[in-house]
Design an enzyme around this catalytic site. Structure first.
Site, short mmCIF file in Angstrom:
data_model
loop_
_atom_site.label_atom_id
_atom_site.label_comp_id
_atom_site.label_asym_id
_atom_site.label_seq_id
_atom_site.Cartn_x
_atom_site.Cartn_y
_atom_site.Cartn_z
N LYS A 22 0.84 -1.21 0.00
CA LYS A 22 0.00 0.00 0.00
C LYS A 22 0.87 1.25 0.00
O LYS A 22 0.66 2.17 -0.79
CB LYS A 22 -0.90 0.00 1.25
CG LYS A 22 -1.50 1.36 1.59
CD LYS A 22 -2.46 1.29 2.76
CE LYS A 22 -1.89 1.62 4.12
NZ LYS A 22 -1.60 3.03 4.38
N ASN A 23 1.84 1.28 0.92
CA ASN A 23 2.59 2.52 1.10
C ASN A 23 3.62 2.76 0.01
O ASN A 23 4.31 3.78 0.01
CB ASN A 23 3.23 2.55 2.49
CG ASN A 23 2.15 2.74 3.55
OD1 ASN A 23 1.00 3.09 3.23
ND2 ASN A 23 2.49 2.50 4.80
N ARG A 94 -4.24 10.25 3.53
CA ARG A 94 -3.11 11.16 3.71
C ARG A 94 -2.09 11.01 2.57
O ARG A 94 -1.44 11.98 2.19
CB ARG A 94 -2.44 10.87 5.06
CG ARG A 94 -1.25 11.77 5.31
CD ARG A 94 -0.71 11.61 6.71
NE ARG A 94 0.62 12.17 6.83
CZ ARG A 94 0.87 13.39 7.27
NH1 ARG A 94 -0.10 14.17 7.63
NH2 ARG A 94 2.12 13.82 7.35
N ASP A 118 -5.59 8.05 8.70
CA ASP A 118 -5.83 7.47 10.01
C ASP A 118 -5.72 8.51 11.12
O ASP A 118 -4.90 9.41 11.06
CB ASP A 118 -4.79 6.39 10.28
CG ASP A 118 -4.93 5.24 9.32
OD1 ASP A 118 -6.06 4.95 8.93
OD2 ASP A 118 -3.90 4.64 8.98
N ASP A 307 3.99 0.54 12.01
CA ASP A 307 2.80 -0.08 11.43
C ASP A 307 2.60 -1.53 11.89
O ASP A 307 1.61 -2.16 11.53
CB ASP A 307 2.87 -0.02 9.90
CG ASP A 307 2.71 1.40 9.39
OD1 ASP A 307 2.24 2.24 10.16
OD2 ASP A 307 3.06 1.66 8.22
N VAL A 329 7.17 7.14 16.70
CA VAL A 329 6.90 7.77 15.40
C VAL A 329 5.62 8.60 15.43
O VAL A 329 5.60 9.74 14.98
CB VAL A 329 6.85 6.71 14.27
CG1 VAL A 329 6.56 7.37 12.93
CG2 VAL A 329 8.17 5.94 14.22
N1 EPU Z 1 5.89 14.59 10.62
C1 EPU Z 1 6.00 15.91 10.94
N2 EPU Z 1 6.10 16.82 9.91
C2 EPU Z 1 6.07 16.45 8.61
C3 EPU Z 1 5.95 15.06 8.29
C4 EPU Z 1 5.86 14.17 9.34
O1 EPU Z 1 6.04 16.29 12.10
O2 EPU Z 1 6.16 17.31 7.73
C5 EPU Z 1 5.76 13.62 11.72
C6 EPU Z 1 4.40 12.95 11.72
O3 EPU Z 1 3.47 13.73 12.43
C7 EPU Z 1 4.70 11.63 12.38
C8 EPU Z 1 6.12 11.32 11.94
O4 EPU Z 1 6.68 12.56 11.51
O5 EPU Z 1 4.66 11.78 13.77
C9 EPU Z 1 6.23 10.29 10.83
O6 EPU Z 1 5.55 10.73 9.70
P1 EPU Z 1 5.95 10.26 8.22
O7 EPU Z 1 5.92 11.46 7.35
O8 EPU Z 1 7.22 9.47 8.27
O9 EPU Z 1 4.77 9.30 7.88
P2 EPU Z 1 3.75 9.38 6.69
O10 EPU Z 1 4.47 9.60 5.41
O11 EPU Z 1 2.63 10.27 7.04
C10 EPU Z 1 3.92 6.83 6.14
C11 EPU Z 1 2.95 5.71 6.03
C12 EPU Z 1 2.43 5.33 7.40
C13 EPU Z 1 3.64 4.92 8.25
C14 EPU Z 1 4.65 6.07 8.30
C15 EPU Z 1 5.91 5.72 9.06
C16 EPU Z 1 1.96 6.04 3.88
C17 EPU Z 1 0.75 6.36 3.10
N3 EPU Z 1 1.83 6.10 5.19
O12 EPU Z 1 3.18 7.92 6.71
O13 EPU Z 1 1.59 4.21 7.21
O14 EPU Z 1 3.20 4.61 9.54
O15 EPU Z 1 5.02 6.44 6.96
O16 EPU Z 1 6.49 4.59 8.55
O17 EPU Z 1 3.00 5.74 3.32
C18 EPU Z 1 -0.14 2.74 7.71
O18 EPU Z 1 0.10 2.17 6.64
O19 EPU Z 1 -0.90 2.25 8.58
C19 EPU Z 1 0.49 4.01 7.98
C20 EPU Z 1 0.04 4.85 8.91
#
Ligand code: EPU
Length: 424
Positions: A22-23, A94, A118, A307, A329
């Protein structure tokens, strides 16, 4: 609204095939915007988020053709895509924020509603915004949308991420490939899904070095060409079945699962008593005795993935000793614990820690999936609980787990999908 009805007491035994991640696929779909013409993606999982992302791309002027059974998707991107992603769709996932980088790089402007997904934390976008600003974009919030304008080609720059954010690394990578000159992203996220995106971009003609490492060096090119690309297998889905095999004292061959992407996870499962046999085409996980307790700390890759946190808390709730789980995280992934407690789990949360003590037994109850992984964790707990567990709000599970009920049933689980108001 539908729910899953799980009757506990069965072992997971047999084989399961791991779909594409998915990701990864959601970002590969966004990357298609970087080139006019037809991108074909294979190993596309049959999940709701792919449908929503397809609708986001359609709203931007692309034609999306999908073969759910065949697991592929064709995306025809016009010479001049739209620049405004539909707010209602974007708020549903997101990952749709991933169109920001490609659109501003290719069209000079992007407008993306502040995204949803989420409910697992504040999930700011400051790292995305700071990076795009370094590349020369002007980013504002206008009427609930993030608007990035470059007034021409983006300019390569050195960017140091405050935190190795997965989404920000991907957005800046996709912006950098069409920027003028060299972009360096330091403290980049290293998840296998980012290496997958780098592989697709490179095949499209991008010049990216350091894929899968914490420093990405990108030489911008003027244009890219569309390609066919196979999505990397989903390590979180593979890990979920692995935890399920151990919890139920089962024996599951996880076909297509890449053990190399689950290094610390498999190491922890072995400490907890699993037998793991890595083979060329996947890996097999066998659970024999009551699992031993383990401590887990989540961190960006190659650390233990957030995750898999709910699944591992479910595992710990039936393990033989006390364990300490630390989430680093996200700031509210422990909402899940309240639901697991309804099944009888002995949990105590404190800030970003949870202490899990062994429960005498779990007993079935009605619980709610608050996000995709929490839902998976509750189903795993239901497999080992006495009696019937009803998991509601399963649209969250459908966002990330392709044919979950069918796959679990094939492994011997007693699980049914029923409309929410029907009698179980
Ligand atoms: N964060 C910030 N500022 C930003 C970006 C992120 O503070 O500009 C913080 C977030 O609030 C969070 C942390 O950094 O606390 C991690 O965020 P990240 O950007 O790494 O995650 P994401 O890109 O929003 C993806 C996956 C998530 C997975 C995370 C970490 C996708 C669509 N989602 O999210 O997947 O948990 O990376 O590995 O790729 C899931 O599949 O259940 C899921 C939540």
């Amino acid at each position: 609204m539908e729910r899953f009805v799980v009757t506990g007491g069965t072992r997971l035994v047999g084989e399961v095939a791991v779909p594409g991640a998915k990701n990864s696929v959601l970002k590969l779909m966004a990357a298609s915007l970087l080139a006019a013409g037809r991108t074909t993606l294979t190993a596309v999982p049959d999940i709701l988020d792919v449908t929503v992302m397809g609708d986001v791309l359609t709203g931007l002027g692309a034609s999306v053709e999908r073969d759910v059974e065949g697991g592929w998707i064709g995306i025809d991107v016009p010479d001049e895509p739209g620049v405004a992603a539909d707010g209602d769709l974007v708020r549903r996932i997101r990952a749709s924020v991933a169109v920001l980088g490609p659109l501003v790089a290719r069209c000079g402007e992007a407008r993306v509603a502040l995204p949803g997904g989420d409910a697992i934390g504040s999930r700011a976008l400051d790292i995305h915004v700071n990076g795009l600003t370094k590349l020369g974009a002007v980013v504002d919030v206008e009427a609930g949308a993030l608007v990035a304008r470059s007034g021409g080609r983006l300019q390569g720059a050195s960017i140091w991420l405050d935190f190795p954010s997965v989404g920000a690394t991907e957005n800046l990578l996709m912006a950098g490939v069409l920027a003028k000159g060299t972009t360096v992203i330091d403290n980049a996220a290293q998840e296998p899904e980012i290496a997958d995106l780098c592989a697709m971009l490179t095949a499209m003609g991008a010049r990216v070095e350091g894929a899968g490492s914490s420093t990405l060096v990108i030489e911008g090119v003027e244009s890219l060409t569309p390609v066919a690309h196979e999505t990397v297998p989903d390590r979180i889905v593979a890990g979920t079945y692995a935890v399920g095999a151990l919890m139920t004292g089962g024996d599951v061959m996880i076909r297509g699962g890449r053990a190399g992407h689950l290094g610390i996870v498999l190491e922890k499962l072995v400490q907890a008593g699993a037998e793991v046999d890595v083979r060329a085409d996947g890996f097999r996980v066998v659970g024999r005795d009551r699992p031993r307790s383990i401590d887990v700390v989540t961190l960006p890759y190659p650390g233990f993935p957030t995750d898999l946190l709910p699944q591992v808390i479910a595992l710990e709730s039936i393990s033989s000793g006390t364990s300490l789980i630390t989430e680093n995280v996200f700031d509210s992934r422990f909402v899940f614990c309240r639901e697991l407690h309804k099944l009888g789990a002995d949990l105590r949360t404190d800030g970003h820690h949870v202490i899990v003590r062994p429960a005498q037994r779990l007993t079935g109850a009605r619980v709610m999936a608050s996000d995709v992984r929490a839902g998976a964790g509750l189903v795993l707990a239901g497999l080992v609980a006495d009696g019937v567990t009803e998991v509601t709000d399963v649209h969250h599970i459908d966002r990330g787990y392709a044919r979950f009920v069918e796959s679990m049933t094939a492994l011997g689980a007693d699980i049914r999908r029923v409309p929410d108001r029907a009698v179980a």
